[in-house]
Scaffold this motif. Structure first.
Motif: not given
Length: 400
Positions: A305-319, A322-330
């Protein structure tokens, strides 16, 4: 000429709509967390389990009849729903809200669960407990073990199946929300939870029973999918509510409001806050990700779940995390451990990964920019309407 006249007619209609139905471009969103009268409360996403709001959510409280959510799902999962339950004298004489069972009356277990949830029948709760475990005491022990080991809650101790006051009968808002979340995965529970009324025909009572939760009819609120009420003097007014709108399903629990009106006001404010500010993202099972030469897959449907107005980046790490990260705050919103694909399947998985990622990107793009696309179309229509409003008389004159 006919085509041109039709075009003019269409313009007239657009102008008419533009005059009478102004477009509200900006909708108000309440981003301020509500101030509550209830002593304890929580809002969670039903799919992800993410906490959207909490107030004293881990504080031990008396739940009153919210207990019956746990009794209902335990009975559904551990009993024969078509089996007849013989009502005891003890069940018949249970105080408080009832479905007026008679001693010796035989009732299907499923019907007792419905009476327990819809009309908050304490007598139905005792009948269920005695049928499944032999006594109320044994049932409480079985229920507590189930809640800890199967549902996974750690701060709940129930002494009975209905919630009538006992100083040792305690839980937390968080635990009630988690129990409800677990129960809502069961289709029968979900169906009973959303029933507003039911014809009840018993040996001594024939009537239509109605769900006591006011947001399921008396106080209309868009998106309500069910709920349970509770009250004893020591617990105050308690409410558990489920609701869904578009990309978000939530569970709201409020405990110990001194006034019934406060419990409903708190619940409505929490629902408004959740729907105004949050949405659920979904990653389907089987989605693949490439990490160098390794391939990872999503084992089960994933939600966050994330804030409606926030951009989210999904990134897979080497291990394979999978991390879902708020692009505005990292800030990492949520992380998931994915499964590595075996070597023999990598060639197939790699091609699947490309397709899955492209499809997910298309869906994400469409969902993210849908509002903007609609807004541009509406503004364009409005501009056309305004322009032709000034020239419509001349147009009509030219085409006569």
């Amino acid at each position: 000429m006919i085509i041109l006249k039709n075009i003019v007619l269409l313009i007239l209609i657009i102008c008419f709509i533009n005059v009478l139905i102004p477009i509200n471009v900006y909708s108000h969103k309440n981003t301020t967390q509500p101030d509550l009268a209830s002593e304890s409360a929580i809002v969670i996403d039903e799919k992800s389990g993410d906490i959207l709001f909490e107030k004293n959510s881990k504080q031990e409280m008396y739940p009153a009849s919210l207990t019956k959510i746990a009794t209902a799902i335990y009975a559904i999962e551990n009993g024969d729903l078509e089996e007849l339950v013989t009502v005891s004298e003890n069940a018949r004489n249970t105080e408080g809200s009832r479905v007026y069972l008679e001693e010796g009356e035989q009732v299907p277990l499923k019907k007792l669960i419905q009476g327990l949830m819809i009309n908050s029948g304490n007598d139905a709760g005792v009948a269920i407990a005695e049928h499944l475990s032999g006594s109320v005491e044994n049932f409480a022990s079985d229920l507590n073990k189930y809640l800890k080991e199967t549902v996974g809650v750690d701060h709940t101790n129930f002494e009975n199946p209905h919630g009538l006051f006992d100083s040792k009968h305690v839980t937390t808002a968080k635990d009630i929300a988690e129990i409800t979340k677990y129960a809502m995965k069961n289709k029968l529970f979900k169906d009973i939870n959303q029933m507003e009324e039911m014809e009840w025909i018993g040996e001594s009572w024939e009537t239509t029973i109605h769900n006591h939760h006011k947001l399921m009819g008396e106080i209309p609120y868009d998106g309500i999918t069910g709920g349970k009420t509770g009250y004893v003097r020591q617990s105050g007014f308690t409410l558990a509510t489920t609701a869904k709108r578009e990309y978000l399903s939530v569970i709201v629990v409020t405990l110990n409001a001194q006034l019934q009106e406060d419990a409903y006001t708190d619940t409505i404010n929490l629902l408004d806050y959740a729907f105004d500010n949050y949405q659920t993202a979904f990653i389907s099972a089987g989605t693949h990700y490439n990490v160098g030469e390794d391939v990872y897959k999503v084992p089960d449907d994933l939600y966050y779940t994330h804030k409606v107005d926030n951009e989210v980046n999904e990134q897979i790490e080497e291990d394979g995390i999978l991390e879902a990260t708020d692009e505005g705050t990292d800030q990492v919103i949520k992380s998931f451990q994915l499964e590595m694909v075996e070597n023999d399947d990598k060639s197939v998985a790699t091609s699947a990964a490309s397709t899955d990622d492209m499809e997910r990107q298309k869906v994400s793009f469409f969902q993210h920019y849908l509002a903007e696309i609609v807004l541009v179309i509406l503004l364009s229509v409005g501009c056309v309407g305004i322009y032709y409003r000034k020239n419509i008389v001349n147009l009509l004159t030219n085409f006569r």
